[in-house]
Design a protein around this motif. Structure first.
Motif, short mmCIF file in Angstrom:
data_model
loop_
_atom_site.label_atom_id
_atom_site.label_comp_id
_atom_site.label_asym_id
_atom_site.label_seq_id
_atom_site.Cartn_x
_atom_site.Cartn_y
_atom_site.Cartn_z
N GLU A 104 0.83 -1.21 0.00
CA GLU A 104 0.00 0.00 0.00
C GLU A 104 0.87 1.26 0.00
OE1 GLU A 104 -4.16 -1.40 2.15
OE2 GLU A 104 -2.81 -0.02 3.19
N ALA A 105 1.97 1.23 0.73
CA ALA A 105 2.87 2.39 0.74
C ALA A 105 3.43 2.65 -0.66
CB ALA A 105 4.01 2.17 1.72
N ASN A 106 3.78 1.58 -1.38
CA ASN A 106 4.30 1.74 -2.73
C ASN A 106 3.24 2.33 -3.67
OD1 ASN A 106 6.82 0.74 -2.07
ND2 ASN A 106 6.30 -1.37 -2.60
N LEU A 107 1.97 1.95 -3.50
CA LEU A 107 0.90 2.55 -4.30
C LEU A 107 0.84 4.05 -4.09
CD1 LEU A 107 -2.04 -0.01 -3.85
CD2 LEU A 107 -0.75 0.43 -5.95
N LEU A 108 0.98 4.45 -2.82
CA LEU A 108 0.93 5.87 -2.48
C LEU A 108 2.11 6.62 -3.07
CD1 LEU A 108 -0.98 7.62 -0.73
CD2 LEU A 108 0.53 7.18 1.20
N LEU A 109 3.31 6.06 -2.95
CA LEU A 109 4.51 6.71 -3.48
C LEU A 109 4.47 6.77 -5.00
CD1 LEU A 109 7.19 5.11 -1.14
CD2 LEU A 109 6.23 7.40 -1.00
N ASP A 110 3.97 5.72 -5.65
CA ASP A 110 3.85 5.72 -7.11
C ASP A 110 2.87 6.79 -7.57
OD1 ASP A 110 5.67 3.68 -7.35
OD2 ASP A 110 4.16 2.09 -7.61
N ALA A 111 1.75 6.91 -6.85
CA ALA A 111 0.75 7.93 -7.21
C ALA A 111 1.32 9.33 -7.07
CB ALA A 111 -0.49 7.76 -6.35
N GLN A 114 3.68 9.99 -10.05
CA GLN A 114 2.92 10.19 -11.28
C GLN A 114 2.21 11.54 -11.30
OE1 GLN A 114 0.35 6.77 -11.54
NE2 GLN A 114 2.09 5.33 -11.59
N ALA A 115 1.76 11.99 -10.14
CA ALA A 115 1.03 13.27 -10.07
C ALA A 115 1.96 14.46 -9.90
CB ALA A 115 0.04 13.22 -8.90
N GLY A 116 3.23 14.22 -9.60
CA GLY A 116 4.13 15.33 -9.33
C GLY A 116 3.76 16.07 -8.07
#
Length: 364
Positions: A104-111, A114-116
């Motif tokens: 879940e942490a990786n999902l947050l960091l990836d988002a 991607q969003a800058g």
């Protein structure tokens, strides 16, 4: 970022009261909206704090006048709400833990990438006068080379006082992930990242009972271990012994001590922003108080420092990398306890310089 910084709060439970009291004190902050799955609770929180708008989480996330979403939801919703806010173009500052799991942490960091946009995370207590003064002492060589540390939190459990404690005994919580982040964050900011752990965990009573409030007598299951003892080997070479428990008949809160070759440093409660800081030279019992300097606003300091860092285009301190490392350490502790072996920790974060002692947002 606009000249005025719009803050939207999602999650209007117990902890939101402190944020809603402190955030309006920060110059340039406008708390514009409160959101919660229980819309009536959001309206009550907004009315009490003088916030002009209230609704569901989507109402806050969808507002164009929100620059930073402060995510105070339960751990099970941290990643979901954070990702939604990032994809809507907001920066996010969330309560601890960063997420329930490494995935879940990786999902947050990836988002965020991607969003800058940026992600900040509690605890921000290490930005307060107590830990920052300790950080300046450690960096100055006042205790010599750090060798050891002891961190201890023991309590009968939040079911004794919280009106709805179930989430504190669910995935993403327990003593390790509810209270552990305060101690683990302070330890790693002071001494550097953890490299491997060895741990034992125990589950207390499988059924807990709500003791206070309108739901007193309600029974619920504890889903996670409620007592953890772990030894942490840090990259600096220091070794820390830690205890986090919701099963202790005796309360022992706020014990954090670092031993060096020249002195021992006893820190304030890492769940607080200030408190007594004491130093004892090696070979003596001569404890002396050390005056602390720095910020004392309370919860919300991390949001203030995040906003300043965005405006100055510099890294912020209560950042996702530190929070993800602390989550990784906690996950390794759980794996070690289950598998009865040493577990390596591979995540990392950049060392931080102490804050200027004069930095004190919201106190002028």
């Amino acid at each position: 970022m606009s000249a005025r910084i719009g803050i939207g709060v999602v999650g209007c439970g117990t902890i939101s009261r402190t944020y809603l009291e402190n955030l309006p004190r920060v110059p340039g902050f406008d708390v514009v909206a409160c959101g919660d799955l229980d819309v009536e609770r959001a309206r009550a929180a907004a009315d009490a704090a003088g916030v002009p708008h209230a609704g569901g989480p989507e109402d806050v996330i969808g507002r164009p006048d929100v620059d930073i979403v402060v995510n105070l939801t339960v751990p099970a919703a941290h990643a979901e709400v954070g990702v939604a806010a990032l994809r809507a173009g907001h920066h996010v500052y969330g309560e601890k833990p960063l997420a329930r799991s490494r995935a879940e942490a990786n999902l947050l960091l990836d988002a965020a990438r991607q969003a800058g946009r940026r992600v900040g995370s509690a605890p921000d207590t290490f930005l307060g006068a107590g830990v920052q003064t300790a950080l300046r002492l450690v960096r100055s060589g006042a205790i010599g080379r750090p060798v050891s540390a002891i961190a201890c939190f023991q309590d009968p459990g939040p079911d004794r006082w919280h009106p709805a404690p179930e989430f504190l005994f669910a995935a993403g919580a327990g003593a390790l992930l509810d209270m552990g982040p305060y101690y683990l964050t302070a330890l790693t900011v002071l001494l550097g990242p953890v490299r491997r752990v060895a741990a034992m965990e125990r589950e207390g009573p499988p059924e807990r009972v709500v003791v206070s409030g309108p739901r007193a007598g309600t029974r619920f299951a504890a889903e996670v271990p409620t007592h953890t003892t772990a030894v942490l080997e840090l990259a600096s070479g220091a070794v820390a012994t830690t205890v986090f428990s919701f099963d202790s008949p005796r309360k022992r809160h706020g014990f954090l001590e670092i031993g060096g070759t020249e002195a021992t440093l006893r820190l304030p409660d890492p769940n607080r922003f200030d408190g007594p800081l004491r130093l004892c030279p090696a070979g003596t019992d001569d404890w002396r108080d050390v005056p602390t300097e720095g910020a004392r606003l309370g919860r919300g300091l991390g949001v203030a420092e995040l906003a300043e860092a965005i405006a100055a285009d510099r890294p912020h301190r209560a950042n996702a990398e530190v929070a993800a490392h602390v989550l990784d350490v906690a996950a390794a502790v759980t794996e070690s306890g289950a598998q009865r072996r040493f577990v390596d920790v591979r995540s990392d974060f950049a060392a931080q310089e102490p804050l200027d002692p004069a930095w004190a947002p919201g106190e002028g």
